[in-house]
Design an enzyme around this catalytic site. Structure first.
Site, mmCIF file in Angstrom:
data_model
loop_
_atom_site.group_PDB
_atom_site.id
_atom_site.type_symbol
_atom_site.label_atom_id
_atom_site.label_comp_id
_atom_site.label_asym_id
_atom_site.label_seq_id
_atom_site.Cartn_x
_atom_site.Cartn_y
_atom_site.Cartn_z
ATOM 1 N N ASP A 126 0.817 -1.213 0.000
ATOM 2 C CA ASP A 126 0.000 0.000 0.000
ATOM 3 C C ASP A 126 0.859 1.275 0.000
ATOM 4 O OD1 ASP A 126 -2.449 1.321 0.035
ATOM 5 O OD2 ASP A 126 -3.266 0.059 1.618
ATOM 6 N N ASP A 183 -10.118 3.541 -3.442
ATOM 7 C CA ASP A 183 -10.823 2.339 -2.985
ATOM 8 C C ASP A 183 -12.231 2.202 -3.574
ATOM 9 O OD1 ASP A 183 -8.555 2.177 -1.507
ATOM 10 O OD2 ASP A 183 -9.566 1.963 0.429
HETATM 11 C C1 GLA Z 1 -6.016 1.280 1.490
HETATM 12 C C2 GLA Z 1 -6.165 0.285 0.329
HETATM 13 C C3 GLA Z 1 -7.254 -0.724 0.664
HETATM 14 C C4 GLA Z 1 -6.904 -1.445 1.972
HETATM 15 C C5 GLA Z 1 -6.675 -0.443 3.084
HETATM 16 C C6 GLA Z 1 -6.108 -1.069 4.338
HETATM 17 O O1 GLA Z 1 -7.141 2.079 1.628
HETATM 18 O O2 GLA Z 1 -6.462 0.964 -0.870
HETATM 19 O O3 GLA Z 1 -7.432 -1.652 -0.391
HETATM 20 O O4 GLA Z 1 -5.758 -2.231 1.762
HETATM 21 O O5 GLA Z 1 -5.761 0.581 2.696
HETATM 22 O O6 GLA Z 1 -5.917 -0.159 5.371
#
Ligand code: GLA
Length: 382
Positions: A126, A183
């Site tokens: 990430d 997301d």
């Molecule tokens: C980010 C990523 C998600 C998930 C969260 C975890 O938002 O884009 O897919 O992995 O972190 O905290």
């Protein structure tokens, strides 16, 4: 070769987020096997954020949270492997993960080695808490190298949400799939916006490295972190069908985000549909070609043709309007003018119903509101 076709599996985040634990993960492993997902091609079981303690140990190593994973991560990886599946875990290029756990910035080689020792086969990486002085591309290159130097073959799944146009450089730094957007949420607008934002980027998706428009929300029905946890009520089955078909059409990784231990029969069947998975896993991984000349902004219909291997094709209709509509493809727009004498023999990919050889120079079908129709086509003569 890793990621020869789009990776398929299950990830804990969309439903469980910080509630992830051993019982949930082992339950997902069993469900993947017992409910048919493994046979359909799903392979990776991935623990996302929130699996570790908030601090490293005295040697600088990451420590699994003993309350959530009392037998450690290696135990889970061994269990996954004993079922003939592969195991994935999560870390972050920044100093902390998005949920505030230790990130791998400056610890890449230690963490890659730890993951290799535990039997990790897949790393989601990430981008939260990334230092302002850091170099985004170099950070992904560094972890890519660390994984390769770890002595274990580990699929590298980057997640920088599209920062610095990842479609231009993720392949060259050794990544196997890369998140290209923010997301996904359990909502129709969320997944349509995401997929449309990547339409002109899928031409850079190919064997070895795929654009990842995020994990699936199919079958969540508002339950879980990216649903009610973020104020979304979920989608209808028809909308989930559009979502899954669109991901298949774009050769996107298929990482299930729902609770596969308790999936509705409709969504379980959808995500195991052999025709759709064959379209997703087609070895040529060509992006779909848009037939309708209009963009989503001013037309509620979208029509695509995707070239598959062995002279086969997928034709897909999407309807964003709030009522059923008729969509059509004129074969001339697909490179087959009437004078060619060539036409298509068509099968409904969702139902497997053989529709037959089409006599006209077009093919049309009714498409439900927020729904889709998808067909496979082979050449035939009139
Ligand atoms: C980010 C990523 C998600 C998930 C969260 C975890 O938002 O884009 O897919 O992995 O972190 O905290």
């Amino acid at each position: 070769m890793l990621a020869k076709t789009p990776p398929m599996g299950w990830n804990s985040w969309n439903t469980f987020a910080q509630k992830v634990n051993e019982e949930i993960v082992l339950g997902a492993v069993d469900a993947l096997v017992e409910k048919g997902y493994k046979d359909a091609g799903y392979e990776y079981i991935v623990i996302d954020d929130c699996w570790s303690l908030k601090n490293r140990d005295k040697d600088g190593k990451l420590v699994p949270d003993p309350e959530k994973f009392p037998r450690g991560i290696k135990y889970v990886a061994d269990y996954v492997h004993s079922k003939g599946l592969k195991f994935g875990i999560y870390s972050c290029a920044g100093v902390r993960t998005c949920a505030g756990y230790p990130g791998s910035y400056g610890h890449e080689y230690t963490d890659a080695k730890t993951f290799a020792e535990w039997g990790v086969d897949f790393l989601k990486y990430d981008f939260c808490y990334f230092p302002a002085s850091g170099d985004n591309k170099n950070a992904y290159l560094t972890m890519s190298m660390a994984l390769k130097a770890s002595g274990r073959e580990i699929l590298f799944s980057a997640c920088n949400w599209g920062t610095d146009e990842p479609w231009k450089w993720m392949r060259s730094v050794g990544v196997h799939m890369y998140r290209s957007t923010g997301d996904i949420y359990d909502n129709y607008k969320s997944f349509t916006d995401i997929i449309q934002s990547q339409e002109d980027k899928f031409c850079m998706s190919a064997p070895g490295c795929f654009n990842d428009p995020d994990m699936l929300i199919v079958g969540m029905h508002g339950i879980g972190h990216v649903g009610e946890g973020c104020g979304y009520e979920g989608c209808t089955d028809t909308e989930y069908e559009s979502h899954f078909v669109r991901w298949c059409l774009c050769s996107a990784p298929l990482m299930i985000g729902g609770d596969i231990r308790n999936m509705s029969p409709f969504c379980e069947k959808l995500m195991q549909n052999k025709n759709l998975i064959a379209i997703n896993q087609d070895e040529e991984a060509r992006p779909p070609y848009r037939i309708d000349a209009t963009s989503f902004q001013w037309s509620p219909k979208e029509v695509f043709i995707k070239h598959l291997s062995n002279n086969r094709f997928a034709i897909a209709f999407f309807n964003h309007a709030d009522k059923e509509t008729e969509c059509q493809i004129f074969f001339q727009e697909a490179g087959i003018p009437y004078y060619s004498g060539v036409t298509f023999d068509i099968t409904d990919a969702l139902t497997d119903e053989h529709i037959g050889v089409i006599d006209q120079d077009y093919f049309k079908a009714n498409v439900p509101s927020h729904g889709c129709r998808i067909f496979t086509a082979e050449f035939a003569t009139r």
